[in-house]
Write a protein that holds these residues in place. Sequence first.
Motif, PDB file in Angstrom:
ATOM      1  N   MET A  17       0.796  -1.086   0.109  1.00 42.30           N
ATOM      2  CA  MET A  17      -0.093  -0.046  -0.204  1.00 42.30           C
ATOM      3  C   MET A  17       0.955   1.131  -0.081  1.00 42.30           C
ATOM      4  SD  MET A  17      -3.026  -1.200  -0.078  1.00 42.30           S
ATOM      5  CE  MET A  17      -4.073   0.264   0.398  1.00 42.30           C
ATOM      6  N   GLY A  18       1.003   1.726  -0.923  1.00 37.91           N
ATOM      7  CA  GLY A  18       2.052   2.796  -1.006  1.00 37.91           C
ATOM      8  C   GLY A  18       3.489   2.442  -1.068  1.00 37.91           C
ATOM      9  N   ASP A  19       4.116   3.199  -0.085  1.00 43.44           N
ATOM     10  CA  ASP A  19       5.381   2.902   0.436  1.00 43.44           C
ATOM     11  C   ASP A  19       5.650   2.311   1.806  1.00 43.44           C
ATOM     12  OD1 ASP A  19       6.214   4.212  -1.860  1.00 43.44           O
ATOM     13  OD2 ASP A  19       6.617   6.146  -0.767  1.00 43.44           O
ATOM     14  N   LEU A  20       4.295   1.943   2.374  1.00 42.23           N
ATOM     15  CA  LEU A  20       4.141   1.439   3.691  1.00 42.23           C
ATOM     16  C   LEU A  20       3.840  -0.248   3.481  1.00 42.23           C
ATOM     17  CD1 LEU A  20       1.903   3.904   5.481  1.00 42.23           C
ATOM     18  CD2 LEU A  20       4.674   3.712   5.434  1.00 42.23           C
ATOM     19  N   ILE A  21       5.129  -0.804   4.005  1.00 39.23           N
ATOM     20  CA  ILE A  21       4.657  -2.337   3.978  1.00 39.23           C
ATOM     21  C   ILE A  21       4.816  -2.931   5.577  1.00 39.23           C
ATOM     22  CG2 ILE A  21       5.752  -4.509   3.140  1.00 39.23           C
ATOM     23  CD1 ILE A  21       6.984  -2.830   0.759  1.00 39.23           C
ATOM     24  N   TYR A  22       3.842  -3.990   5.931  1.00 43.58           N
ATOM     25  CA  TYR A  22       4.031  -4.376   7.045  1.00 43.58           C
ATOM     26  C   TYR A  22       3.889  -6.035   6.808  1.00 43.58           C
ATOM     27  CZ  TYR A  22       2.692  -6.038  12.033  1.00 43.58           C
ATOM     28  OH  TYR A  22       2.747  -6.517  13.227  1.00 43.58           O
ATOM     29  N   ALA A  23       4.871  -6.554   7.139  1.00 39.52           N
ATOM     30  CA  ALA A  23       4.741  -8.135   7.080  1.00 39.52           C
ATOM     31  C   ALA A  23       4.678  -8.900   8.304  1.00 39.52           C
ATOM     32  CB  ALA A  23       6.168  -8.571   6.367  1.00 39.52           C
ATOM     33  N   TYR A  24       3.715  -9.667   8.294  1.00 40.67           N
ATOM     34  CA  TYR A  24       3.288 -10.626   9.616  1.00 40.67           C
ATOM     35  C   TYR A  24       3.446 -12.015   9.543  1.00 40.67           C
ATOM     36  CZ  TYR A  24       0.927 -12.461  13.837  1.00 40.67           C
ATOM     37  OH  TYR A  24       0.574 -13.207  14.795  1.00 40.67           O
ATOM     38  N   SER A  25       4.382 -12.543   9.944  1.00 40.26           N
ATOM     39  CA  SER A  25       4.742 -14.039   9.794  1.00 40.26           C
ATOM     40  C   SER A  25       4.498 -14.835  11.240  1.00 40.26           C
ATOM     41  CB  SER A  25       6.092 -14.136   9.143  1.00 40.26           C
ATOM     42  OG  SER A  25       7.128 -13.651  10.130  1.00 40.26           O
ATOM     43  N   LYS A  26       3.743 -15.914  10.830  1.00 36.71           N
ATOM     44  CA  LYS A  26       3.766 -16.910  12.191  1.00 36.71           C
ATOM     45  C   LYS A  26       3.319 -18.340  11.511  1.00 36.71           C
ATOM     46  CE  LYS A  26       0.993 -17.286  16.378  1.00 36.71           C
ATOM     47  NZ  LYS A  26      -0.186 -16.797  17.148  1.00 36.71           N
ATOM     48  N   LYS A  27       3.934 -19.568  12.207  1.00 36.70           N
ATOM     49  CA  LYS A  27       3.997 -20.641  11.758  1.00 36.70           C
ATOM     50  C   LYS A  27       2.562 -21.219  12.132  1.00 36.70           C
ATOM     51  CE  LYS A  27       8.748 -21.659  12.585  1.00 36.70           C
ATOM     52  NZ  LYS A  27       9.731 -22.616  13.177  1.00 36.70           N
ATOM     53  N   ARG A  28       2.167 -22.031  11.294  1.00 42.57           N
ATOM     54  CA  ARG A  28       0.552 -22.636  11.338  1.00 42.57           C
ATOM     55  C   ARG A  28       0.431 -23.243  12.482  1.00 42.57           C
ATOM     56  NH1 ARG A  28      -3.394 -23.351  12.080  1.00 42.57           N
ATOM     57  NH2 ARG A  28      -5.388 -24.134  10.950  1.00 42.57           N
ATOM     58  N   ARG A  29       1.469 -23.998  12.957  1.00 43.62           N
ATOM     59  CA  ARG A  29       1.342 -24.701  14.216  1.00 43.62           C
ATOM     60  C   ARG A  29       0.925 -23.914  15.372  1.00 43.62           C
ATOM     61  NH1 ARG A  29       7.506 -27.009  15.056  1.00 43.62           N
ATOM     62  NH2 ARG A  29       8.527 -25.043  15.221  1.00 43.62           N
ATOM     63  N   GLU A  30       1.382 -22.953  15.446  1.00 42.31           N
ATOM     64  CA  GLU A  30       1.260 -21.855  16.468  1.00 42.31           C
ATOM     65  C   GLU A  30      -0.037 -21.299  16.739  1.00 42.31           C
ATOM     66  OE1 GLU A  30       4.013 -18.805  16.356  1.00 42.31           O
ATOM     67  OE2 GLU A  30       6.042 -19.972  16.611  1.00 42.31           O
ATOM     68  N   PHE A  31      -0.815 -21.479  15.605  1.00 39.57           N
ATOM     69  CA  PHE A  31      -2.367 -21.074  15.563  1.00 39.57           C
ATOM     70  C   PHE A  31      -3.239 -21.917  16.347  1.00 39.57           C
ATOM     71  CE2 PHE A  31      -0.983 -18.897  12.091  1.00 39.57           C
ATOM     72  CZ  PHE A  31      -1.256 -17.647  12.095  1.00 39.57           C
ATOM     73  N   GLY A  32      -4.139 -21.540  17.097  1.00 34.83           N
ATOM     74  CA  GLY A  32      -5.022 -22.322  18.000  1.00 34.83           C
ATOM     75  C   GLY A  32      -4.725 -22.758  19.488  1.00 34.83           C
ATOM     76  N   ARG A  33      -3.560 -22.181  19.873  1.00 31.81           N
ATOM     77  CA  ARG A  33      -2.998 -22.505  21.279  1.00 31.81           C
ATOM     78  C   ARG A  33      -3.827 -21.735  22.300  1.00 31.81           C
ATOM     79  NH1 ARG A  33       3.474 -23.483  21.161  1.00 31.81           N
ATOM     80  NH2 ARG A  33       3.591 -25.261  19.474  1.00 31.81           N
ATOM     81  N   PRO A  34      -3.906 -22.250  23.365  1.00 30.60           N
ATOM     82  CA  PRO A  34      -4.794 -21.689  24.530  1.00 30.60           C
ATOM     83  C   PRO A  34      -3.863 -20.474  25.059  1.00 30.60           C
ATOM     84  CG  PRO A  34      -3.765 -23.889  25.313  1.00 30.60           C
ATOM     85  CD  PRO A  34      -3.487 -23.672  23.953  1.00 30.60           C
ATOM     86  N   ILE A  35      -4.527 -19.637  25.558  1.00 32.39           N
ATOM     87  CA  ILE A  35      -3.930 -18.233  26.069  1.00 32.39           C
ATOM     88  C   ILE A  35      -3.576 -18.407  27.232  1.00 32.39           C
ATOM     89  CG2 ILE A  35      -4.296 -15.703  26.510  1.00 32.39           C
ATOM     90  CD1 ILE A  35      -6.367 -15.795  24.473  1.00 32.39           C
ATOM     91  N   GLY A  36      -1.951 -18.133  27.694  1.00 33.02           N
ATOM     92  CA  GLY A  36      -1.450 -18.177  28.829  1.00 33.02           C
ATOM     93  C   GLY A  36      -1.291 -17.032  29.562  1.00 33.02           C
ATOM     94  N   PHE A  37      -2.037 -16.664  30.710  1.00 29.19           N
ATOM     95  CA  PHE A  37      -1.837 -15.449  31.574  1.00 29.19           C
ATOM     96  C   PHE A  37      -0.797 -15.564  32.573  1.00 29.19           C
ATOM     97  CE2 PHE A  37      -6.060 -15.388  29.739  1.00 29.19           C
ATOM     98  CZ  PHE A  37      -6.012 -14.147  29.170  1.00 29.19           C
ATOM     99  N   GLU A  38      -0.021 -14.527  32.822  1.00 27.28           N
ATOM    100  CA  GLU A  38       0.962 -14.649  34.088  1.00 27.28           C
ATOM    101  C   GLU A  38       1.214 -13.302  34.673  1.00 27.28           C
ATOM    102  OE1 GLU A  38       4.697 -13.896  31.174  1.00 27.28           O
ATOM    103  OE2 GLU A  38       4.789 -15.992  32.206  1.00 27.28           O
ATOM    104  N   ASP A  39       1.255 -13.462  35.930  1.00 26.69           N
ATOM    105  CA  ASP A  39       1.453 -12.110  36.652  1.00 26.69           C
ATOM    106  C   ASP A  39       2.700 -11.269  36.224  1.00 26.69           C
ATOM    107  OD1 ASP A  39      -0.593 -12.835  38.301  1.00 26.69           O
ATOM    108  OD2 ASP A  39       0.628 -13.515  39.969  1.00 26.69           O
TER     109      ASP A  39
END
Length: 427
Positions: A17-39
């Motif tokens: 989009m014009g001169d702005l580029i944002y690339a987001y990469s993540k492995k497929r196996r990391e999708f769908g994992r439960p969220i872990g909360f910590e203090d």
Amino acid sequence: GFPKTKEQYFSKGRIIMGDLIYAYSKKRREFGRPIGFEDSETKIVGHVESEPELRENYVDKNPNSIVLDNIPSMSEHYINTERVVTHSRGMKHIEGGWPKDVDYAEAADTSRFKKRLDKDPMFSASTKELCNMTYNYIQQNNQIDIFEEYYVGEEVDHSTETLSTKTLMLFKDPHDTKRTVSKISWHPEGPSQLAVSYSVLRFQQMPEKMPLQSYIWDVTNPNTPVKTLTTHSPLVTLQYNQKNSDFIVGGCYNGLVSFYDVRRGSSDGKIHPTNTTKVEKSHYDPVYDIFWLYSKQGTECVTCSTDGKILWWDTRNPEEPSDSLELKDLAGGNELLGGTCLEYNTEVNMKYLVGTEQGVVLSATKRPRKSVEITHRYGVDVGKHHGPIYACKRNPHYTKYFLTVGDWTAKMWTDDLKTPIMTTKYH
């Protein structure tokens, strides 16, 4: 500059989009994992400096009540689903299944075809196969006894159950205009049909294109009315003739009284009045209640209206009333009381009870060859309703007692006392 070709839009799986580029990469196996909360340590992500000079624009509110709630808001409502209009149609079944060259009405042709069919070697095999299929279907129906009676000999005690009602049928006004059901009259020969009048009783609230029809419904067919009662003004009240159920009398919003004969309807089910009273001899306000009188011919009726008059009519001479009575507040007074409901009982056929707009009940007596007179006024001093009386009924077994309903309460009266003997709470 901005890409002009499809290849410049998509480059190695990324959108430019014009001169702005944002690339987001993540492995497929990391999708769908439960969220872990910590203090974690508390971090200040924003801070607003105080500005004391803005305090002059505000005034302290003391006390200050703030209600905070995290409970989701919920509501409950009931709706009626869209009605499905059904029609009943008949169908004539005749004998079929014969070939074209066989006349089933001729016994010789059918007999000749049966003999030829019996000699066909495939007939016995086909019949045996069809019998097996039929036997399987019969066995399936015999698996469950739909007429089985459970708990034979036991009786259920309903004395402790809470009384409740449920809707069995819904008779909906065919017109889209919202109208009030002002009166319901059941057929005197049984609960098979009912006549219903529709009107708008609010003063000067009637729409311009107000439907004028009232209907006769059959309890076995709530989809469409059986017959339609037409008139030049909406019917406010109506009643079947107890002696001759083919006649119906109706009181109109303009004060006229219309007489109907259901046997004289047109082919489309519309019934027009056979007779209608004259304007100058009728009521000047809407006719709120009407009753057929007990007589040998069954041709007399009585009406009441908020114009302060009770009129007696005879269908044999509807040009003018046979008798009349002015509802005066006191003996010799000039103020008239508007009648809103009537009560006429065949056991005491010479006495009439009239409920008024002012909350007072009047008792009138009409003797043969004598003028009508008001004999009692109930609730004039103490115990009257604070608003119009909408219903008044005598006890069918002990006729000296009667009940009135109005101003969110019900009152029980007796002919001997001018004050109520029992009053319910205001609901």
